[in-house]
Design a protein around this motif. Structure first.
Motif, short mmCIF file in Angstrom:
data_model
loop_
_atom_site.label_atom_id
_atom_site.label_comp_id
_atom_site.label_asym_id
_atom_site.label_seq_id
_atom_site.Cartn_x
_atom_site.Cartn_y
_atom_site.Cartn_z
N PRO A 257 -42.13 42.32 87.80
CA PRO A 257 -42.53 41.99 86.29
C PRO A 257 -41.16 41.66 85.46
O PRO A 257 -40.06 41.80 85.99
N HIS A 258 -41.42 40.95 84.39
CA HIS A 258 -40.17 40.68 83.67
C HIS A 258 -39.56 42.13 83.22
O HIS A 258 -40.25 43.12 82.90
N GLN A 259 -38.37 42.27 83.09
CA GLN A 259 -37.52 43.28 83.23
C GLN A 259 -37.09 43.65 81.68
O GLN A 259 -35.90 43.18 81.26
N ALA A 260 -37.89 44.07 80.66
CA ALA A 260 -37.55 44.20 79.35
C ALA A 260 -37.41 45.86 78.94
O ALA A 260 -36.67 46.05 78.32
N ASN A 261 -38.43 46.53 79.68
CA ASN A 261 -38.45 47.95 79.43
C ASN A 261 -39.35 48.61 80.40
O ASN A 261 -40.24 48.18 80.85
N MET A 262 -38.77 49.75 80.89
CA MET A 262 -39.14 50.58 81.92
C MET A 262 -40.59 50.91 81.61
O MET A 262 -41.47 51.22 82.67
N ALA A 292 -34.44 34.85 82.95
CA ALA A 292 -33.66 35.05 84.49
C ALA A 292 -34.23 36.43 85.23
O ALA A 292 -33.83 36.55 86.30
N SER A 293 -34.83 37.33 84.39
CA SER A 293 -35.00 38.68 84.97
C SER A 293 -35.66 38.66 86.27
O SER A 293 -35.49 39.24 87.10
N ILE A 294 -36.91 37.91 86.30
CA ILE A 294 -37.51 37.84 87.44
C ILE A 294 -37.12 36.96 88.72
O ILE A 294 -36.90 37.81 89.78
N PRO A 295 -36.36 35.99 88.51
CA PRO A 295 -35.78 35.42 89.68
C PRO A 295 -34.47 36.18 90.25
O PRO A 295 -34.22 36.33 91.39
N LEU A 296 -33.75 36.77 89.29
CA LEU A 296 -32.92 37.75 89.72
C LEU A 296 -33.30 38.85 90.57
O LEU A 296 -32.76 39.29 91.69
N ALA A 297 -34.38 39.63 90.16
CA ALA A 297 -35.07 40.57 90.93
C ALA A 297 -35.71 40.24 92.13
O ALA A 297 -35.29 41.02 93.18
N LEU A 298 -36.24 39.08 92.07
CA LEU A 298 -36.59 38.32 93.45
C LEU A 298 -35.81 38.36 94.50
O LEU A 298 -35.66 38.64 95.63
N THR A 312 -46.91 39.01 99.60
CA THR A 312 -47.68 38.37 98.45
C THR A 312 -46.96 39.20 97.34
O THR A 312 -47.05 40.21 97.37
N VAL A 313 -46.35 38.24 96.30
CA VAL A 313 -45.73 38.76 95.02
C VAL A 313 -46.42 38.35 93.97
O VAL A 313 -46.62 37.19 93.69
N LEU A 314 -46.53 39.28 92.87
CA LEU A 314 -47.13 39.07 91.85
C LEU A 314 -45.90 38.95 90.83
O LEU A 314 -45.22 40.01 90.58
N PHE A 315 -45.81 37.77 90.06
CA PHE A 315 -44.63 37.68 89.01
C PHE A 315 -45.35 37.68 87.70
O PHE A 315 -46.24 36.88 87.61
N GLU A 316 -44.84 38.48 86.64
CA GLU A 316 -45.51 38.43 85.40
C GLU A 316 -44.45 38.62 84.33
O GLU A 316 -43.59 39.47 84.39
N ALA A 317 -44.91 38.03 83.22
CA ALA A 317 -43.76 38.03 81.96
C ALA A 317 -44.72 37.86 80.67
O ALA A 317 -45.60 37.36 80.62
N ILE A 318 -43.93 38.52 79.74
CA ILE A 318 -44.29 38.07 78.39
C ILE A 318 -42.79 37.95 77.33
O ILE A 318 -42.07 38.82 77.88
N GLY A 319 -42.85 37.18 76.30
CA GLY A 319 -41.64 36.95 75.54
C GLY A 319 -42.15 36.23 74.35
O GLY A 319 -43.33 36.13 73.97
N ALA A 327 -47.82 34.57 87.98
CA ALA A 327 -47.61 33.50 89.15
C ALA A 327 -47.95 34.58 90.34
O ALA A 327 -47.03 35.63 90.49
N LEU A 328 -48.80 34.08 91.40
CA LEU A 328 -48.99 34.96 92.57
C LEU A 328 -48.52 33.88 93.67
O LEU A 328 -48.88 32.83 93.80
#
Ligand code: UT7
Length: 331
Positions: A257-262, A292-298, A312-319, A327-328
């Motif tokens: 996930p997008h890394q904004a808040n645990m 940058a948070s998702i590709p850095l974590a990946l 299989t990896v699920l990416f998700e974000a909001i901003g 994206a899956l």
């Protein structure tokens, strides 16, 4: 059928680490408050000479190396950034120059924290249509230059960094599905005004001055409203993935996930019925690095061996926008 596959990842984090204790010295906050409300303990802060292009170039170089792809073979460069070096040329062109990539398609996109999922979806279209066969995506953010260093409600939340991936046309499955969304009615919840628009104000009529004087050059956020919308919209995404894209939750090996808040990450994992061991979390040490948070974590999870080829990896974000999406991808 032609797929777009992620074949390499790279990341860059500035060496300077800024802890919650460092913020305690500057604003009325505590390590306890920051950890409890966000899960953040530290973040990386770029040096004065670093820019979105310089950080993005390093991340891109690492991605090219890990994909074993030569810079000359890249046909599309997409850069997601809210902190471009210049209004124009695009940061994508500056990274192209730094990496000596020959003439190709290069442009920036602006989707705030959702930039990586937007970029993946755009690159996938170029690859699936046969227009390009190799693409470079870079997400590079200097959030430390967008925060008001005296505003405790936002300054403790953000950090700097860059992540990159290389995509290639393939007959083997790669990106399986993407979903992108935006609703500009939420534009006032999370934004930064363009300070550049102030510069020529003396040449503009008096009525325009009022608008220009009210520009906010630093991040403005209605935190609680964004929090609630994030949990709701990311929950809707999960329904969308299951119903529209006919993907079962059992097929998902990892969530990035997008890394904004645990707390938002935990709520999303709960909705997916995924244990936290299946969620890649970097928010504790990276804080929120926007796109940058998702590709850095990946990159971190691929390099430390947690995410393996074929999974299989699920990416998700909001901003800001608001923009959101997923994206899956099979790696
Ligand atoms: O990346 C794009 C997406 N962005 C996000 O997803 C961020 C979403 N929002 C959030 O993560 C949370 O809303 C925050 C972490 C920003 C804030 O957490 P919250 O639990 O929603 O706190 P709050 O804004 O309701 O503030 C609670 C209290 C307030 O004091 P009062 O009015 O209750 O006396 C704030 O003034 O905490 C105070 N506060 C702080 N106290 C210590 C705000 N910032 C701080 C701080 N240190 N840094």
């Amino acid at each position: 059928m032609k797929y777009a596959r992620i074949i390499g990842t790279g990341g860059y984090l500035p060496p300077n680490i800024f802890t919650n204790a460092d913020w305690e010295e500057r604003v009325a906050t505590t390590d306890e408050w920051i950890v409890e409300r966000t899960g953040i303990k530290s973040r990386h802060i770029a040096g004065v000479d670093e820019t979105a292009a310089s950080m993005g170039t390093i991340a891109a170089q690492k991605a090219l190396e890990s994909a074993n792809v030569a810079a000359k073979d890249i046909e599309l460069i997409l850069v997601a950034t809210g902190t471009p070096d210049k209004i124009f040329p695009a940061t994508a062109c500056l990274i192209q120059k730094n990496l000596k990539i020959p003439t190709c398609i290069a442009f920036d996109i602006q989707a705030a924290c959702s930039g990586f999922v937007y970029a993946l979806s755009i690159a996938e279209q170029y690859i699936k249509s046969g227009t390009v066969s190799k693409a470079l995506i870079v997400c590079s953010e200097l959030m430390s230059r967008l925060i008001d260093w005296s505003d405790r409600s936002t300054c403790v939340l953000f950090g700097d960094g860059a992540g990159a991936v290389i995509l290639e046309a393939s007959s083997a499955p790669g990106i399986l599905a993407t979903g992108l969304y935006a609703d500009g009615n939420y534009d006032k919840l999370l934004y930064v005004d363009n300070q550049q628009l102030r510069e020529n104000k003396n040449y503009i009529s008096k009525t325009s001055h009022q608008y220009l004087e009210n520009l906010h050059p630093f991040i403005q956020m209605q935190g609680q409203r964004v929090f609630k919308l994030a949990v709701a919209k990311l929950g809707d995404l999960i329904k969308d993935i299951q119903l529209k894209h006919k993907i079962t939750l059992e097929e998902i090996d990892w969530l990035i996930p997008h890394q904004a808040n645990m707390r938002i990450i935990q709520a999303t994992a709960d909705k997916l019925h995924l244990p936290m061991e299946k969620v890649i979390c970097t928010v504790e040490t990276h804080s929120n690095t926007s796109s940058a948070s998702i590709p850095l974590a990946l990159d971190i999870a691929v390099r430390d061996g947690r995410i393996k080829k074929g999974q299989t990896v699920l990416f998700e974000a909001i901003g800001g926008g608001l923009t959101w999406g997923f994206a899956l991808a099979k790696l």
